[in-house]
Design an enzyme around this catalytic site. Structure first.
Site, PDB file in Angstrom:
ATOM      1  CE  LYS A 231       5.846   7.606  -2.885  1.00  0.00           C
ATOM      2  NZ  LYS A 231       6.769   8.327  -1.979  1.00  0.00           N
ATOM      3  NE  ARG A 265       6.903   3.011   3.252  1.00  0.00           N
ATOM      4  CZ  ARG A 265       5.732   3.299   2.676  1.00  0.00           C
ATOM      5  NH1 ARG A 265       5.715   3.798   1.442  1.00  0.00           N
ATOM      6  NH2 ARG A 265       4.590   3.097   3.308  1.00  0.00           N
TER       7      ARG A 265
END
Length: 286
Positions: A231, A265
Site C-alpha cells: 500500500k 491479508r
C-alpha cells in the site's frame, strides 16, 4: 472456567462447523477478479488464472483466499451489483469445486453479493465498509451465520482519500468499531474479525499512528486482521512503487504480528507465512 473464557480474547472461527485456530496467526491471500486493482500483478482476468493463483496461495500456506470483484483502491470506478456478482460467483463455484477444503472469503460491502457468493460456496464476508454502504449487510450476515470481517473506512472508495480528518484517529476508529461490534452482538453474530482499515480514509500519518498503537485493538477481545500489502503507506514513504514494496510489506507485517495481529491479508503469501513463522519462533524461544 466461564470467567476465564470471558476475559480471554477470542482465538478461533467457526467455518460451517470447522474450527480455525487463530492462536497462531494465519495468512489470507488476495485474489482480485478486477481489471483495475492498484497492484497490477494481483489482477486475474479468467477463471483459469484465478485457479492458478489459488493453487499457489494454498501451496505457500494460505489459510484463507479473499476474492474480490470490486476494486476499492482510492478513486476506483463504481460498478453495479450485478457486475460484481457476475465476476465473483463463477470464480467461487470453481474454487469450491477445485479446492473443497479451502476457506473462501468474499471482499464485498453489498449484502446481495454476500448472499449470492455464500450460497455459491464461500465461507466468510469481508466488508470494507462495516455495514455503512449497505444497511442490509448486518441482517444478511446474521441470517447466513458466517464469520464477518469488519473494516473501518471513512467515506467511500471514491472519496476516502480526499483530505480525511480526525481529531484523534485511534479513539475515533475504536469508537466507530465499538458501536458496530455492539450492533453485531445484538444480532447474535458470533464470529467477528476487526480490521483497522489501513489506507482507507486515512493519511500516511494516520496509518502509522494506528500501527504504533495497534495493541489498543485488543480491547475488543476479537481477532484483528491487517492489510498493509504493497500500500501507499509503504511505497510513498520509501519513494518506490507498489511493485517494489514487498520488503516494506514484510516489515510492517512483522510489526503488526508482534502487536497482536491474527490474520495478515496479503498479495504475497510465501513471504507473509515466513513472517508468521519467524515471529512465532521468537515468541516461543528461551
Amino acid at each position: 472456567m466461564a470467567e476465564k473464557n470471558f476475559f480471554e480474547p477470542k482465538q478461533s472461527l467457526n467455518i460451517k462447523g470447522r474450527i480455525i485456530d487463530l492462536s497462531t496467526p494465519k495468512v489470507m491471500g488476495i485474489l482480485n477478479i478486477t481489471p483495475d486493482s492498484f497492484y497490477h500483478n494481483s489482477r486475474t482476468k479468467t477463471i483459469d488464472e484465478a485457479l492458478s493463483k489459488a493453487t499457489q496461495f494454498l501451496s505457500e500456506g494460505a489459510t484463507f483466499i479473499d476474492v474480490g470483484g470490486y476494486s476499492s483502491r482510492p478513486g476506483a470506478q463504481d460498478i453495479s451489483t450485478s457486475e460484481e456478482t457476475d465476476r465473483l460467483v463463477p470464480v467461487v463455484e470453481s474454487l469450491v469445486k477445485a479446492f473443497p477444503e479451502a476457506i473462501i472469503s468474499i471482499d464485498t460491502f453489498r449484502a446481495k453479493v454476500a448472499l449470492e457468493t455464500i450460497e455459491a460456496g464461500a465461507h466468510i464476508i469481508n466488508d470494507i465498509a462495516a455495514g455503512n454502504l449497505d444497511e442490509q449487510m448486518f441482517e444478511t450476515v446474521a441470517r447466513l451465520q458466517v464469520p464477518y470481517i469488519m473494516m473501518h473506512m471513512k467515506g467511500t472508495p471514491q472519496n476516502m482519500q480526499q483530505n480525511p480528518i480526525y481529531h484523534h484517529v485511534l479513539l475515533e476508529v475504536i469508537d466507530d468499531l465499538a458501536k458496530k461490534v455492539a450492533a453485531l452482538k445484538a444480532l447474535h453474530i458470533h464470529d467477528v474479525i476487526i480490521d483497522p482499515g489501513f489506507g482507507f480514509g486515512k493519511t500516511t500519518e494516520h496509518n502509522y499512528e494506528l500501527l504504533k498503537q495497534m495493541e489498543a485493538f485488543k480491547i475488543f477481545k476479537l481477532p484483528v486482521l491487517v492489510g498493509f500489502s504493497r500500500k501507499g503507506m509503504i511505497y510513498k514513504t520509501l519513494g518506490i512503487t507498489a511493485a517494489e514494496a514487498l520488503n516494506g510489506t514484510s516489515v510492517l507485517n512483522t510489526i503488526a504480528l508482534q502487536k497482536g495481529a491474527g490474520i495478515l491479508r496479503v498479495h504475497d503469501v510465501k513471504e507473509a507465512v515466513e513472517c508468521v513463522r519467524l515471529v512465532e519462533r521468537l515468541a516461543h524461544s528461551g
